[in-house]
Design an enzyme around this catalytic site. Sequence first.
Site, short mmCIF file in Angstrom:
data_model
loop_
_atom_site.label_atom_id
_atom_site.label_comp_id
_atom_site.label_asym_id
_atom_site.label_seq_id
_atom_site.Cartn_x
_atom_site.Cartn_y
_atom_site.Cartn_z
N CYS A 104 6.55 -6.53 3.68
CA CYS A 104 6.85 -5.34 4.47
C CYS A 104 8.35 -5.26 4.67
CB CYS A 104 6.13 -5.43 5.82
SG CYS A 104 6.42 -4.01 6.89
N HIS A 146 -2.08 -0.61 4.70
CA HIS A 146 -0.86 -1.23 5.26
C HIS A 146 0.01 -0.18 5.94
CE1 HIS A 146 2.74 -4.07 4.95
NE2 HIS A 146 3.28 -2.91 5.28
N GLU A 147 0.26 0.94 5.24
CA GLU A 147 1.16 1.96 5.80
C GLU A 147 0.55 2.61 7.04
OE1 GLU A 147 4.11 1.86 4.97
OE2 GLU A 147 3.76 0.68 3.16
N HIS A 150 0.85 0.84 10.29
CA HIS A 150 2.14 1.01 10.99
C HIS A 150 2.03 2.10 12.05
CE1 HIS A 150 5.02 -1.62 9.01
NE2 HIS A 150 4.60 -1.25 7.82
NI NI Z 1 5.14 -2.30 6.09
#
Ligand code: NI
Length: 181
Positions: A104, A146-147, A150
């Site tokens: 990341c 993953h995104e 966030h």
């Molecule tokens: Ni990330």
Amino acid sequence: MAVRTVLRMGEPCLLAKAEPVTAFDTPILHQLIKDLEDTMQEMNGAGIAASQIGVSLRVVIFGQKESTTINPRYPDADVVPYTVLINPVLAFVGDEIENGWEGCLSVPGMRGIVPRRLRLHYTGFDQYGNKVDRLVSGFHARVVQHECDHLDGVLYPMRISNLKDFGYSDVFFPNQDIQDD
Ligand code: NI
């Protein structure tokens, strides 16, 4: 070109729940997308969320614009098409889990093995308000999870099931030219 500073783990903004976008096709949204693009490209990211540059909106971008370009950070990964995804909604398909390496831009120099759902149906909008609707699997599904994490203040180290699988990129992969991202 506006490469923005990427916030690193520890910044409160990275732990916040981001707000939905309410207006599409606006100059401010287009500028945000451009800044995300420039920043992701500069840092060879597989994706980036607005919260990583300090903008707490439900906006992520990921993927590669040119299919011939190999991302040096993920040289073996499937090619994910360049995508702008706003106000995403994720629905898992089946219950298969796959373990895979992640890094990341907000956790520079580190890698970890993260379990993710293998198959995913995701919807959302691009910056013009056009609907995005895809059924994906594998690395593409991983990147989206993953995104979108966030946007809810979740960083991948929080998803690692065994912290022995978390460490420095150049220790895990000493013979690979992985830059200190
Ligand atoms: Ni990330």
